[in-house]
Design an enzyme around this catalytic site. Structure first.
Site, short mmCIF file in Angstrom:
data_model
loop_
_atom_site.label_atom_id
_atom_site.label_comp_id
_atom_site.label_asym_id
_atom_site.label_seq_id
_atom_site.Cartn_x
_atom_site.Cartn_y
_atom_site.Cartn_z
CE LYS A 73 -2.42 1.37 3.74
NZ LYS A 73 -3.60 1.42 4.81
NE ARG A 116 -5.07 -0.86 7.68
CZ ARG A 116 -4.12 -0.08 8.16
NH1 ARG A 116 -4.63 0.70 9.02
NH2 ARG A 116 -2.92 0.40 7.64
CB THR A 143 -12.35 8.38 7.38
OG1 THR A 143 -12.55 9.47 6.55
CG2 THR A 143 -12.63 6.99 6.71
CD GLN A 144 -9.45 4.97 10.53
OE1 GLN A 144 -9.98 4.12 11.31
NE2 GLN A 144 -9.06 4.99 9.08
CG ASP A 166 -13.95 16.72 14.93
OD1 ASP A 166 -13.93 15.69 14.20
OD2 ASP A 166 -13.62 17.65 14.56
CB VAL A 167 -10.73 20.62 16.68
CG1 VAL A 167 -10.01 20.23 17.72
CG2 VAL A 167 -10.41 19.83 15.27
CG ASP A 234 3.36 9.96 21.09
OD1 ASP A 234 3.21 10.46 19.73
OD2 ASP A 234 4.65 9.94 21.43
CE LYS A 238 -1.41 16.80 29.68
NZ LYS A 238 -1.19 17.66 30.70
N1 LIG Z 1 -3.29 3.69 13.25
C1 LIG Z 1 -3.87 3.56 11.93
O1 LIG Z 1 -4.01 2.30 11.71
C2 LIG Z 1 -4.44 4.63 11.08
C3 LIG Z 1 -5.28 4.24 9.85
C4 LIG Z 1 -5.87 5.38 9.30
C5 LIG Z 1 -5.87 6.64 9.80
N2 LIG Z 1 -5.23 6.88 10.95
C6 LIG Z 1 -5.00 7.97 11.46
O2 LIG Z 1 -6.32 8.42 12.25
C7 LIG Z 1 -6.54 9.80 12.27
C8 LIG Z 1 -7.77 10.35 11.47
O3 LIG Z 1 -7.82 9.83 10.15
P1 LIG Z 1 -8.99 9.97 9.22
O4 LIG Z 1 -9.04 9.38 8.03
O5 LIG Z 1 -10.28 9.69 10.06
O6 LIG Z 1 -8.98 11.77 8.95
P2 LIG Z 1 -10.37 12.79 8.68
O7 LIG Z 1 -9.62 13.71 7.81
O8 LIG Z 1 -11.20 11.86 8.01
O9 LIG Z 1 -11.05 12.98 10.21
C9 LIG Z 1 -10.00 13.59 11.15
C10 LIG Z 1 -11.20 14.27 12.15
O10 LIG Z 1 -10.49 14.94 13.10
C11 LIG Z 1 -10.75 15.95 13.51
N3 LIG Z 1 -9.87 16.72 14.09
C12 LIG Z 1 -8.70 17.43 13.87
N4 LIG Z 1 -7.83 17.74 14.93
C13 LIG Z 1 -8.61 17.28 15.97
C14 LIG Z 1 -8.17 17.20 17.30
N5 LIG Z 1 -7.28 17.67 17.78
N6 LIG Z 1 -9.13 16.42 18.16
C15 LIG Z 1 -10.41 15.97 17.48
N7 LIG Z 1 -10.67 15.95 16.36
C16 LIG Z 1 -9.64 16.75 15.68
C17 LIG Z 1 -11.13 16.83 11.89
O11 LIG Z 1 -12.03 17.98 12.19
C18 LIG Z 1 -11.72 15.62 11.30
O12 LIG Z 1 -13.15 15.41 11.66
C19 LIG Z 1 -5.16 10.44 11.34
O13 LIG Z 1 -4.26 10.72 12.35
C20 LIG Z 1 -4.82 9.38 10.64
O14 LIG Z 1 -3.34 9.16 10.34
C21 LIG Z 1 -4.63 5.84 11.78
#
Ligand SMILES: NC(=O)c1ccc[n+]([C@@H]2O[C@H](COP(=O)([O-])OP(=O)(O)OC[C@H]3O[C@@H](n4cnc5c(N)ncnc54)[C@H](O)[C@@H]3O)[C@@H](O)[C@H]2O)c1
Length: 326
Positions: A73, A116, A143-144, A166-167, A234, A238
């Site tokens: 990927k 996933r 999304t997550q 959410d912010v 992280d 904290k």
């Molecule tokens: N660990 C993994 O396997 C994995 C996989 C995919 C994504 N991620 C991570 O998950 C996170 C979210 O990804 P996504 O695809 O859902 O992104 P996204 O853009 O679809 O959603 C992110 C959301 O978080 C909000 N946001 C921004 N800063 C914030 C904060 N400080 N507190 C609360 N909300 C906040 C945004 O307004 C938005 O609604 C990213 O950091 C991404 O890298 C991790």
């Protein structure tokens, strides 16, 4: 495999048309961790390049011999994209034939990444959260925030309430409306991160990943007996909150260690177990209702290749996608 030289291209819309359910994804993701425990996978830590501050493009190869799935990927996360009206995550996934090495499928990777990751949280929660978990805190309602709820609601049928933070007020309101309509659960919009953590049985953090985090979640906010799954490294927790856990787990120790060499995770506790050890029961999951447990899920390519294989096979069966010459 397709006729020699053909690659099946699957767009995001093609993949959505396949109607693959989350239960099947949870099953293959759990199987992938079991395969890892049996030493039958290859999954080197993901290297990355970083064209913008806090942005990444990661290369994530994996091979699962029993599932006959091999591929890579190539996934980007660009935090400024939402301001441009673009999604944070984008990318492609390539599957290879395990006998010839030929590429057999190229697909959009955003659907697989979303699903996933939620599935991996649900697999972790199955072993690490309390069986009677009722209240779920979600920080980051993108999304997550959606796919994690989708997967957790399958493993935890007793979920009653979601506390969402959410912010972006707009994103939060949309999430609250959607989740109420889709699941019929009580959804409380939290006015602060603290309100989305306190008294929750399960907490998922999915905000941005920051190389130099300014975390806010305090140890005292997190309930004894709770399970936390961090998807944003992280950035939210904290160090003392992480050190307050009785068990600190991760999806892959080697990958976590690799990230430490890259300057991430300056202050985290020793890892108790990775998820392959937990699902294979080499290490105990939750042992009592008081334990505070966290899984630091960085995202692992075996989850992608297990899910992508399911997508590819379903697409071939349904005749969906576009054949392209190599
Ligand atoms: N660990 C993994 O396997 C994995 C996989 C995919 C994504 N991620 C991570 O998950 C996170 C979210 O990804 P996504 O695809 O859902 O992104 P996204 O853009 O679809 O959603 C992110 C959301 O978080 C909000 N946001 C921004 N800063 C914030 C904060 N400080 N507190 C609360 N909300 C906040 C945004 O307004 C938005 O609604 C990213 O950091 C991404 O890298 C991790």
């Amino acid at each position: 495999m397709n006729s020699m030289g053909d690659v099946l291209y699957l767009s995001r819309t093609d993949i959505e048309k396949l109607d693959i359910n989350m239960m099947d994804i949870i099953r293959v993701v759990e199987e992938a961790f079991l395969e890892k425990a049996k030493g039958r996978v290859e999954v080197p830590p993901k290297p990355g390049i970083h064209p913008q501050k806090d942005a990444f493009i990661h290369a994530m190869p994996a091979y699962l011999s029993q599932m006959k799935s091999a591929g890579v990927k190539w996934v980007s996360g660009f935090p400024e994209n939402p301001k441009r009206g673009l999604p944070y995550i984008s990318g492609l996934l390539i599957l290879n034939d395990v006998d010839t090495g030929f590429p057999i499928c190229v697909m959009d990777c955003t659907w697989v990444t979303a699903k996933r990751t939620g599935a991996a949280t649900a697999v972790a929660a199955k072993y690490l959260a309390k069986e009677d978990s009722r209240i779920l805190g979600i920080l980051g309602c993108g999304t997550q925030g959606r796919s994690n709820l989708e997967a957790l609601s399958i493993v935890y049928r007793g979920l009653e309430e979601i506390r969402a933070y959410d912010v972006s007020k707009e994103n939060l309101q949309r999430y609250v409306r959607e989740v109420k309509a889709k699941y019929g659960l009580q959804v409380v919009p939290a006015s602060s991160p603290k309100k989305a953590v306190e008294n929750c049985d399960i907490v998922v953090t999915a905000g941005p990943i920051l190389k130099h985090p300014a975390p806010v979640i305090e140890a005292t906010w997190f309930k004894d007996g709770g399970f936390a799954c961090s998807l944003d490294f992280d950035s939210y927790w904290k160090p003392e909150a992480m050190y307050s856990m009785n068990k600190f787990c991760t999806d892959d120790v080697e990958q976590l260690e690799y990230y430490r060499t890259q300057g991430y995770f300056a202050a985290i506790p020793n890892v108790y177990a990775d998820l392959s050890e937990i699902v294979s029961r080499k290490k105990m999951g939750r042992e009592n209702p008081e334990e505070r447990i966290m899984s630091m899920n960085l995202g692992l390519a075996i989850e992608d290749m297990a899910t992508a294989k399911l997508v590819f096979e379903r697409a071939k069966k349904k005749g969906i996608g576009t054949n392209l010459p190599l």
